[in-house]
Design a protein around this motif. Structure first.
Motif, mmCIF file in Angstrom:
data_model
loop_
_atom_site.group_PDB
_atom_site.id
_atom_site.type_symbol
_atom_site.label_atom_id
_atom_site.label_comp_id
_atom_site.label_asym_id
_atom_site.label_seq_id
_atom_site.Cartn_x
_atom_site.Cartn_y
_atom_site.Cartn_z
ATOM 1 N N UNK A 216 -32.884 -15.950 -5.795
ATOM 2 C CA UNK A 216 -33.053 -17.301 -5.264
ATOM 3 C C UNK A 216 -31.903 -18.127 -5.818
ATOM 4 N N UNK A 217 -31.832 -19.389 -5.504
ATOM 5 C CA UNK A 217 -30.777 -20.215 -6.097
ATOM 6 C C UNK A 217 -31.419 -21.099 -7.163
ATOM 7 N N UNK A 218 -30.577 -21.819 -7.895
ATOM 8 C CA UNK A 218 -31.102 -22.766 -8.882
ATOM 9 C C UNK A 218 -30.164 -23.951 -8.921
ATOM 10 N N UNK B 66 -24.351 -18.464 -7.278
ATOM 11 C CA UNK B 66 -23.588 -17.929 -6.137
ATOM 12 C C UNK B 66 -24.545 -17.281 -5.149
ATOM 13 N N UNK B 67 -24.102 -17.185 -3.945
ATOM 14 C CA UNK B 67 -24.841 -16.452 -2.922
ATOM 15 C C UNK B 67 -24.250 -15.040 -2.870
ATOM 16 N N UNK B 68 -25.041 -14.042 -3.207
ATOM 17 C CA UNK B 68 -24.554 -12.655 -3.205
ATOM 18 C C UNK B 68 -24.526 -12.102 -1.790
ATOM 19 N N UNK B 69 -23.379 -11.550 -1.402
ATOM 20 C CA UNK B 69 -23.236 -10.982 -0.061
ATOM 21 C C UNK B 69 -23.107 -9.462 -0.202
ATOM 22 N N UNK B 70 -23.992 -8.737 0.492
ATOM 23 C CA UNK B 70 -24.064 -7.296 0.316
ATOM 24 C C UNK B 70 -23.823 -6.568 1.639
ATOM 25 N N UNK C 212 -23.920 -6.239 8.372
ATOM 26 C CA UNK C 212 -24.452 -5.641 9.591
ATOM 27 C C UNK C 212 -25.381 -6.585 10.346
ATOM 28 N N UNK C 213 -26.104 -7.424 9.607
ATOM 29 C CA UNK C 213 -27.078 -8.334 10.247
ATOM 30 C C UNK C 213 -26.542 -9.759 10.172
ATOM 31 N N UNK C 214 -26.028 -10.240 11.296
ATOM 32 C CA UNK C 214 -25.372 -11.549 11.269
ATOM 33 C C UNK C 214 -26.355 -12.676 10.979
ATOM 34 N N UNK C 215 -27.595 -12.531 11.443
ATOM 35 C CA UNK C 215 -28.563 -13.616 11.197
ATOM 36 C C UNK C 215 -28.825 -13.766 9.711
ATOM 37 N N UNK C 216 -28.814 -12.648 8.973
ATOM 38 C CA UNK C 216 -29.038 -12.695 7.528
ATOM 39 C C UNK C 216 -27.949 -13.501 6.847
ATOM 40 N N UNK C 217 -26.725 -13.220 7.268
ATOM 41 C CA UNK C 217 -25.570 -13.900 6.691
ATOM 42 C C UNK C 217 -25.635 -15.398 6.980
ATOM 43 N N UNK C 218 -25.949 -15.740 8.242
ATOM 44 C CA UNK C 218 -25.980 -17.162 8.602
ATOM 45 C C UNK C 218 -27.090 -17.887 7.853
ATOM 46 N N UNK D 36 -28.906 -26.062 4.555
ATOM 47 C CA UNK D 36 -30.307 -26.457 4.417
ATOM 48 C C UNK D 36 -31.085 -25.374 3.662
ATOM 49 N N UNK D 37 -30.879 -24.124 4.050
ATOM 50 C CA UNK D 37 -31.591 -23.032 3.372
ATOM 51 C C UNK D 37 -31.217 -22.988 1.896
ATOM 52 N N UNK D 38 -29.945 -23.274 1.603
ATOM 53 C CA UNK D 38 -29.521 -23.244 0.193
ATOM 54 C C UNK D 38 -30.163 -24.375 -0.607
ATOM 55 N N UNK D 39 -30.291 -25.556 0.033
ATOM 56 C CA UNK D 39 -30.919 -26.674 -0.678
ATOM 57 C C UNK D 39 -32.372 -26.358 -1.004
#
Ligand SMILES: [Zn+2]
Length: 259
Positions: free
Chosen positions: A202-204, A213-217, A222-228, A234-237
């Motif tokens: 999660x974030x803090x 940081x947002x970890x990108x794996x 492969x899944x663009x919706x996951x990345x977006x 908003x999701x990060x907040x």
């Protein structure tokens, strides 16, 4: 207030199926998406102290894999983006593949060459090119498990290694595995770092020496919706609204999940 997005990548490879590796075409697609959204790239030191644009992204790479130089840099160069790379200083320039819990299952197999760490000369070339090279400690331990003397050795020692290896000041640190607690943050301050980045699931709330940081794996390539979803402001907040104390629980769940 600026939106500062800090992304965490590891390796870039067209064939390595490790969770921490992303394919070059997916990596480029992600960066182009950020450019279209109006993000401007900066190093971590710039992004955290003086973000250059209302939307600023810092692209970071942990572990200093050679594939970052060979495959990520050409893509970033085409887009005019700098990045930050965090080196476990005891591994820089060694011929042996990097090895610690989380990546050591790849040693001895067909992808072992992916575990090579850059040399100081290569890292200096990146720094000369406008990248930031920061510390990822010396040996990549879980810092909260170390006693005070070992903790200071990993943090202050790797900062000294970076400064002598690169001939420039080392301001930034990435905590291995994102594993961190208050004692580790205090030690990072004592060692002279100005910025340090974490890797929570999660974030803090951001602090200069405890910046999420947002970890990108692999799967995010492969899944663009996951990345977006991951990078959506908003999701990060929403994800960042949890209490600081939850981070240690998150860290325990991450055991073995990251290199
Ligand atoms: Zn790492």
């Amino acid at each position: 207030m600026s939106d500062v997005l800090v992304l965490c990548y590891h390796a870039v490879s067209p064939s390595w199926p490790a969770p921490m590796s992303i394919a070059p075409d997916a990596f480029e697609r992600q960066l182009r998406f950020l450019v279209r959204r109006g993000y401007r790239a900066a190093t971590v030191a710039e992004a955290l102290s003086d973000p250059p644009a209302p939307r600023t992204v810092a692209i970071t790479f942990d572990d200093a894999y050679r594939s970052v130089l060979e495959l990520a840099r050409p893509i970033l160069d085409r887009l005019g983006m700098p990045a930050s790379v965090y080196v476990p200083t005891a591994w820089a320039g060694r011929d042996a593949p990097m090895s610690w819990p989380g990546i050591d299952q790849w040693v001895g197999g067909p992808h072992e060459h992916e575990l090579r760490c850059m040399t100081w000369e290569e890292l200096t070339g990146l720094a000369d090119h406008g990248w930031e090279v920061g510390s990822h400690t010396r040996s990549h331990p879980r810092l909260p498990e170390l006693d005070d003397a070992a903790l200071d050795g990993e943090l202050a020692g790797s900062r000294t290694d970076c400064e002598s290896g690169l001939g420039r000041e080392c301001q930034s640190l990435a905590y291995p595995y994102g594993a961190v607690d208050r004692r580790v943050v205090a030690a990072a301050q004592r060692a002279g770092y100005r910025h340090a980045v974490t890797l929570p699931r999660g974030l803090h709330r951001p602090e200069p020496l405890h910046w999420p940081r947002v970890g990108i794996y692999h799967v995010d390539g492969e899944a663009r919706w996951r990345w977006r979803m991951k990078i959506s402001p908003l999701a990060r907040r929403i994800r960042a609204s949890g209490p600081w104390e939850s981070v240690d629980g998150v860290r325990r769940r991450l055991v073995g999940a990251e290199g």
